[in-house]
Design an enzyme around this catalytic site. Structure first.
Site, PDB file in Angstrom:
ATOM      1  N   PHE A 133       0.845  -1.193   0.000  1.00 37.03           N
ATOM      2  CA  PHE A 133       0.000   0.000   0.000  1.00 37.03           C
ATOM      3  C   PHE A 133       0.887   1.252   0.000  1.00 37.03           C
ATOM      4  O   PHE A 133       0.822   2.072   0.900  1.00 37.03           O
ATOM      5  CB  PHE A 133      -0.909  -0.062   1.235  1.00 37.03           C
ATOM      6  CG  PHE A 133      -2.207   0.680   1.085  1.00 37.03           C
ATOM      7  CD1 PHE A 133      -2.997   0.529  -0.036  1.00 37.03           C
ATOM      8  CD2 PHE A 133      -2.648   1.524   2.103  1.00 37.03           C
ATOM      9  CE1 PHE A 133      -4.197   1.203  -0.165  1.00 37.03           C
ATOM     10  CE2 PHE A 133      -3.853   2.209   1.987  1.00 37.03           C
ATOM     11  CZ  PHE A 133      -4.621   2.047   0.854  1.00 37.03           C
ATOM     12  N   THR A 192      -2.027   3.455  -2.657  1.00 34.88           N
ATOM     13  CA  THR A 192      -2.862   4.450  -1.976  1.00 34.88           C
ATOM     14  C   THR A 192      -3.555   5.380  -2.978  1.00 34.88           C
ATOM     15  O   THR A 192      -4.441   6.148  -2.595  1.00 34.88           O
ATOM     16  CB  THR A 192      -2.027   5.293  -0.972  1.00 34.88           C
ATOM     17  OG1 THR A 192      -0.890   5.823  -1.663  1.00 34.88           O
ATOM     18  CG2 THR A 192      -1.558   4.457   0.198  1.00 34.88           C
ATOM     19  N   ASP A 212      16.345  -0.569 -15.727  1.00 38.51           N
ATOM     20  CA  ASP A 212      14.891  -0.372 -15.674  1.00 38.51           C
ATOM     21  C   ASP A 212      14.321  -0.255 -17.108  1.00 38.51           C
ATOM     22  O   ASP A 212      13.324  -0.900 -17.450  1.00 38.51           O
ATOM     23  CB  ASP A 212      14.593   0.899 -14.856  1.00 38.51           C
ATOM     24  CG  ASP A 212      13.126   1.267 -14.843  1.00 38.51           C
ATOM     25  OD1 ASP A 212      12.370   0.652 -14.081  1.00 38.51           O
ATOM     26  OD2 ASP A 212      12.731   2.172 -15.617  1.00 38.51           O
ATOM     27  N   LYS A 270      11.598  -2.779 -19.352  1.00 32.68           N
ATOM     28  CA  LYS A 270      10.414  -2.315 -20.086  1.00 32.68           C
ATOM     29  C   LYS A 270      10.525  -2.684 -21.564  1.00 32.68           C
ATOM     30  O   LYS A 270       9.540  -3.065 -22.198  1.00 32.68           O
ATOM     31  CB  LYS A 270      10.259  -0.802 -19.900  1.00 32.68           C
ATOM     32  CG  LYS A 270       9.946  -0.432 -18.446  1.00 32.68           C
ATOM     33  CD  LYS A 270      10.144   1.037 -18.175  1.00 32.68           C
ATOM     34  CE  LYS A 270       9.852   1.395 -16.723  1.00 32.68           C
ATOM     35  NZ  LYS A 270      10.348   2.718 -16.338  1.00 32.68           N
TER      36      LYS A 270
END
Ligand code: HSE
Length: 428
Positions: A10, A15, A202, A206
């Protein structure tokens, strides 16, 4: 009727889901017959639960995944923890328990995607991950759906917001690598260990996922050539501008007759290229295809709301598929065997920055070295030396990967030459 979902983790994205659900309540009610309800949220520890409660979140927080797996009312598990473990174990268990899974975890999909996708197929559940590539840009579903009638030949993307922010600062403000990294860390873009962002890791995760959707081919991490930003000097950025380019970290996949070639690398982009004006933390994917021609998809590559929007779109898609009785179909149905391009077939121009002795005849030595591999110069510039050392920068005409390796090897073998940098240059 309600569709109960569980969220694992969360943090920033998790959130953001409650806000999106409430802001889009009316629209979702028109699209779906059922309301999406966050039924349980898996938290790290009691302290995290207390913090979430103090922020006004009032969910059924649990500390044990079994509480979610055993809840037969929960049909969708949303993994937003990131990294490989325990995310991989939790997703595996959720799939085995018959839950549909949504995740934003590109590291996991790039490294263990084949295994997880086949597990999802076996259990006839969905495994969707639109948010894993370029955050808020709806690129994966676009590739899977709208490009199903087209043949993609070239994909070029700015896929990492942190490195693009840094390159923008270096190009537009004249900052050094260290200054731009410090700012990216201060603004919370780069982690304290920035390796994945600045070394192209990263972006390569992708790119691996994009390869599956755009070219139907699965690439292992070591089948994507990778280089990052660490070696970039102010002079490289300035010379790029002087020669009519912008230096950016790109991810690129080319398909030629012999197969595909994928690479993440700092790239000289002609100033007129649509990607050259993608600045700051923004991402973009530029596609060349036989049907549409050129198209570009631009947007926020990270951030709470953009990423949560992609996550929620996956959830909505699952709810619709369940209703239509088509759940279990793969997110991407385009798959063919991977064929890697012959290095002779991949051609680009390259920028070489070479430190040489500051003495008579060095430029001639460089010309001879390049000529021995049948490579000619398109542009060349010798910077004023200090009496001992000088730097020569060269943009070559188009050469293939075999010639490129040979030139690099020869430059590295000449003991009084030092190859400072070598970047790809796009354009004819
Ligand atoms: N760290 C990534 C970026 C965001 O800077 O683009 C998540 O993939």
């Amino acid at each position: 009727m309600a569709v109960n979902i569980a969220i694992l983790g969360f943090g920033t994205v998790g959130t953001g889901l409650p806000t999106l659900l409430s802001e889009n309540k009316e629209k979702l009610a028109k699209i779906l017959d059922e309301e999406i309800v966050i039924s349980k949220v898996l938290m790290r520890d009691n302290k995290a639960i207390e913090k979430a409660r103090s922020q006004g979140f009032n969910y059924d927080f649990v500390l044990n995944l079994d509480d979610i797996l055993a809840d037969s009312e929960i049909s969708i598990v949303v993994e937003l923890m990131g990294r490989i473990e325990p995310a991989k174990t939790y997703i595996t268990q959720a799939i085995e328990a018959g839950k549909n899974v949504v995740t934003a975890n590109k590291d996991l999909l790039a490294v263990h995607g084949v295994e997880l996708r086949s597990l999802a197929q076996k259990h006839h559940v969905a495994l969707y991950y639109e948010a894993a590539v370029a955050g808020g840009i709806p690129i994966l579903r676009t590739l899977a759906n709208s490009f199903s009638s087209d043949k993609i030949t070239h994909l070029l993307g700015i896929l990492n917001g942190t490195s693009n922010f840094m390159m923008t600062k270096m190009s537009e403000e004249g900052w050094t690598y260290d200054e731009s990294l410090a700012k990216a860390q201060e603004l919370g873009y780069a982690e304290s260990d920035p390796t994945n962002d600045v070394d192209g890791i990263d972006a390569s995760y992708k790119l691996a996922i994009l390869s599956e959707f755009a070219f139907g081919m699965t690439l292992a991490p070591d089948e994507i050539a990778k280089s990052g930003l660490r070696s970039i000097q102010k002079t490289d950025v300035e010379i790029a501008q002087q020669f009519g380019y912008v230096l950016k970290l790109t991810g690129e996949i080319n398909e030629v007759d012999s197969g595909i070639f994928a690479e993440v690398s700092p790239t000289f982009l002609p100033k007129s290229h649509p990607l050259a004006s993608v600045n700051g933390v923004m991402n973009a994917v530029f596609i060349e295809s036989e049907g549409i021609g050129d198209s570009m998809f631009y947007g926020a590559g990270a951030g709470q709301k953009p990423t949560a929007t992609s996550v929620l779109a996956d959830i909505v898609r699952i709810v619709k598929r369940v209703k239509d009785g088509t759940i279990g179909k793969s997110f991407n149905e385009y798959a063919r065997s991977t064929s890697l391009a012959n290095p002779h077939d991949i051609e680009n121009k390259y920028y070489f920055s070479v430190e040489t002795p500051d003495s008579t005849g060095q430029l001639l030595r460089l010309v001879e070295l390049f000529t021995s591999e049948n490579v000619s110069f398109e542009q060349v510039l010798q910077q004023k030396g200090n009496g001992k050392r000088a730097v020569v920068v060269i943009i070559s005409h188009k050469i293939n990967r075999v010639q490129l390796s040979a030139i690099q090897d020869k430059l590295n073998q000449e003991k009084d030459f030092k190859l400072l940098n070598r970047f790809k240059v796009l354009g004819d």
